[in-house]
Design a protein around this motif. Structure first.
Motif, PDB file in Angstrom:
ATOM      1  N   LYS A  57      80.390  19.134  27.647  1.00  0.00           N
ATOM      2  CA  LYS A  57      81.635  18.361  27.817  1.00  0.00           C
ATOM      3  C   LYS A  57      81.570  17.442  29.039  1.00  0.00           C
ATOM      4  O   LYS A  57      82.564  17.243  29.745  1.00  0.00           O
ATOM      5  CB  LYS A  57      82.846  19.292  27.907  1.00  0.00           C
ATOM      6  CG  LYS A  57      83.075  20.102  26.628  1.00  0.00           C
ATOM      7  CD  LYS A  57      84.377  20.855  26.678  1.00  0.00           C
ATOM      8  CE  LYS A  57      84.608  21.657  25.393  1.00  0.00           C
ATOM      9  NZ  LYS A  57      84.703  20.790  24.195  1.00  0.00           N
ATOM     10  N   GLN A  58      80.405  16.859  29.271  1.00  0.00           N
ATOM     11  CA  GLN A  58      80.229  15.904  30.360  1.00  0.00           C
ATOM     12  C   GLN A  58      80.447  14.482  29.844  1.00  0.00           C
ATOM     13  O   GLN A  58      79.551  13.637  29.888  1.00  0.00           O
ATOM     14  CB  GLN A  58      78.829  16.059  30.967  1.00  0.00           C
ATOM     15  CG  GLN A  58      78.616  17.374  31.689  1.00  0.00           C
ATOM     16  CD  GLN A  58      79.535  17.497  32.902  1.00  0.00           C
ATOM     17  OE1 GLN A  58      79.561  16.638  33.787  1.00  0.00           O
ATOM     18  NE2 GLN A  58      80.314  18.576  32.933  1.00  0.00           N
TER      19      GLN A  58
ATOM     20  N   TYR B 296      83.527  11.118  29.054  1.00  0.00           N
ATOM     21  CA  TYR B 296      84.781  10.496  29.507  1.00  0.00           C
ATOM     22  C   TYR B 296      86.005  11.117  28.833  1.00  0.00           C
ATOM     23  O   TYR B 296      86.987  11.435  29.524  1.00  0.00           O
ATOM     24  CB  TYR B 296      84.728   8.986  29.256  1.00  0.00           C
ATOM     25  CG  TYR B 296      86.056   8.306  29.527  1.00  0.00           C
ATOM     26  CD1 TYR B 296      86.479   8.071  30.826  1.00  0.00           C
ATOM     27  CD2 TYR B 296      86.894   7.946  28.470  1.00  0.00           C
ATOM     28  CE1 TYR B 296      87.709   7.479  31.083  1.00  0.00           C
ATOM     29  CE2 TYR B 296      88.121   7.353  28.706  1.00  0.00           C
ATOM     30  CZ  TYR B 296      88.526   7.120  30.018  1.00  0.00           C
ATOM     31  OH  TYR B 296      89.745   6.543  30.257  1.00  0.00           O
TER      32      TYR B 296
ATOM     33  N   ASP C 186      86.448  14.042  27.933  1.00  0.00           N
ATOM     34  CA  ASP C 186      86.670  15.360  28.531  1.00  0.00           C
ATOM     35  C   ASP C 186      87.070  15.267  30.001  1.00  0.00           C
ATOM     36  O   ASP C 186      87.254  16.300  30.668  1.00  0.00           O
ATOM     37  CB  ASP C 186      85.401  16.220  28.399  1.00  0.00           C
ATOM     38  CG  ASP C 186      85.118  16.616  26.961  1.00  0.00           C
ATOM     39  OD1 ASP C 186      86.021  17.179  26.314  1.00  0.00           O
ATOM     40  OD2 ASP C 186      84.002  16.346  26.474  1.00  0.00           O
TER      41      ASP C 186
ATOM     42  N   ALA D   4      85.249  14.161  32.521  1.00  0.00           N
ATOM     43  CA  ALA D   4      84.182  14.559  33.438  1.00  0.00           C
ATOM     44  C   ALA D   4      83.464  13.390  34.099  1.00  0.00           C
ATOM     45  O   ALA D   4      82.967  13.527  35.225  1.00  0.00           O
ATOM     46  CB  ALA D   4      83.164  15.423  32.698  1.00  0.00           C
ATOM     47  N   VAL D   5      83.374  12.254  33.414  1.00  0.00           N
ATOM     48  CA  VAL D   5      82.603  11.123  33.938  1.00  0.00           C
ATOM     49  C   VAL D   5      83.338   9.820  33.621  1.00  0.00           C
ATOM     50  O   VAL D   5      84.315   9.799  32.864  1.00  0.00           O
ATOM     51  CB  VAL D   5      81.175  11.072  33.325  1.00  0.00           C
ATOM     52  CG1 VAL D   5      80.381  12.318  33.686  1.00  0.00           C
ATOM     53  CG2 VAL D   5      81.237  10.896  31.814  1.00  0.00           C
TER      54      VAL D   5
ATOM     55  N   CYS E 290      79.539   7.726  30.552  1.00  0.00           N
ATOM     56  CA  CYS E 290      79.640   8.317  29.219  1.00  0.00           C
ATOM     57  C   CYS E 290      78.820   7.507  28.217  1.00  0.00           C
ATOM     58  O   CYS E 290      78.072   8.076  27.403  1.00  0.00           O
ATOM     59  CB  CYS E 290      81.107   8.371  28.803  1.00  0.00           C
ATOM     60  SG  CYS E 290      81.412   9.298  27.279  1.00  0.00           S
TER      61      CYS E 290
END
Length: 292
Positions: free
Chosen positions: A93-94, A96, A98, A100-101, A106
């Motif tokens: 789940k890394q 956008y 999620d 995270a980034v 992403c």
């Protein structure tokens, strides 16, 4: 010949030259209007049969209608359909969506990296099994040494710097300042060992040309391009968290052509609804690292 017929003839020539000159080719199919026109031209170039794999990079965040359209047409036209994903990043789940980034990071992970490793065969590919009607793990891990892409020079600034036959290095990185000249329809097709080729048969087409050709040839396109009754439609397609529709009542190719001819979008970039283009140096930053 009229303008559309000249463009068609040039693109068919580029497709046949690429197939003749390079082994282990594939063609990117994003299922958008441009790559679908490219697919149609490939079917013309090879008399109804597409002799190379169609590759789709599935971020898992595409608008669902895009995936449905992809698979329906792949089955109907008996396409050698392959998709790849960055499964590690998706599982962690890394991304956008999620939270995270950034959008740019992403895109780098889910598109650029996924494309690079799908083409090289380092990551798992999934191939459409026409007998089963579903995707299965592809046993062929041979690298694709060249990829045919439906980019147009008028679509976005960095794409205007492309060539019909554009070399990348072995990491798929693009050196914008070191591209071969292409003068008077003379194309360089001899490149150093290890070079990865991007081939762009639609380079001289415009957005208007694309829609005029779709109308003339009656090419099936995903319904997202047309107003479904809410006064909105998509002009450019991508991942749903980063792609916005435009205000438009156009319900068919003819009405889109009329919009383009009357100047409704004359001062609005075609990819203006793609949010990632506005971050961190925009699309050229992504494309130098291997993005489509």
């Amino acid at each position: 010949m009229d303008q559309l017929t000249r463009l068609e003839s040039q693109s068919v020539y580029i497709l046949r030259e690429a197939y003749r000159k390079f082994s282990n080719l594939a063609m990117l199919w994003s299922v958008g209007k441009d790559s679908t026109v490219l697919l149609w031209l490939a079917r013309k170039a090879f008399f109804g049969h597409v002799p190379i794999p169609l590759v789709h990079i599935d971020t898992s965040f595409k608008i669902p209608e895009m995936i449905e359209y992809r698979d329906q047409l792949a089955l109907k036209w008996h396409l050698n359909m392959v998709y790849g994903q960055n499964r590690e990043v998706l599982a962690a789940k890394q991304t956008y969506p999620d939270g995270a980034v950034s959008r740019i990071d992403c895109c780098k992970s889910l598109k650029s990296e996924a494309l690079k490793h799908t083409l090289s065969g380092e990551w798992t590919r999934f191939r459409l099994d026409h007998n089963l009607g579903k995707y299965v793990e592809d046993s062929n891990r041979e690298p694709y040494t060249g990829i045919i892409v439906g980019v147009r020079a008028d679509e976005e600034g960095s794409r205007s710097k492309e060539r019909y036959f554009s070399p990348r290095d072995r990491h798929n990185d693009w050196n914008v300042d070191d591209q071969p000249p292409e003068l008077w329809d003379q194309f360089k097709t001899d490149f150093a060992p290890g070079a990865h080729l991007r081939i762009h048969p639609l380079l001289d087409w415009t957005e208007l040309n694309i829609w005029e050709y779709i109308e003339r040839e009656n090419i099936p396109t995903v319904s997202l391009y047309y107003n479904q009754g809410d006064g909105k439609r998509y002009r450019s397609l991508g991942c749903y968290p980063c792609t916005n529709p435009v205000d438009s009542n156009a319900c068919n190719p003819q009405e889109i052509i009329e919009e383009l001819k009357t100047g409704k979008f004359v001062n609005i970039a075609e990819r203006s609804g793609r949010a990632q283009d506005k971050e961190g140096g925009g699309l050229e930053t992504l494309r130098r690292d291997g993005y489509m």
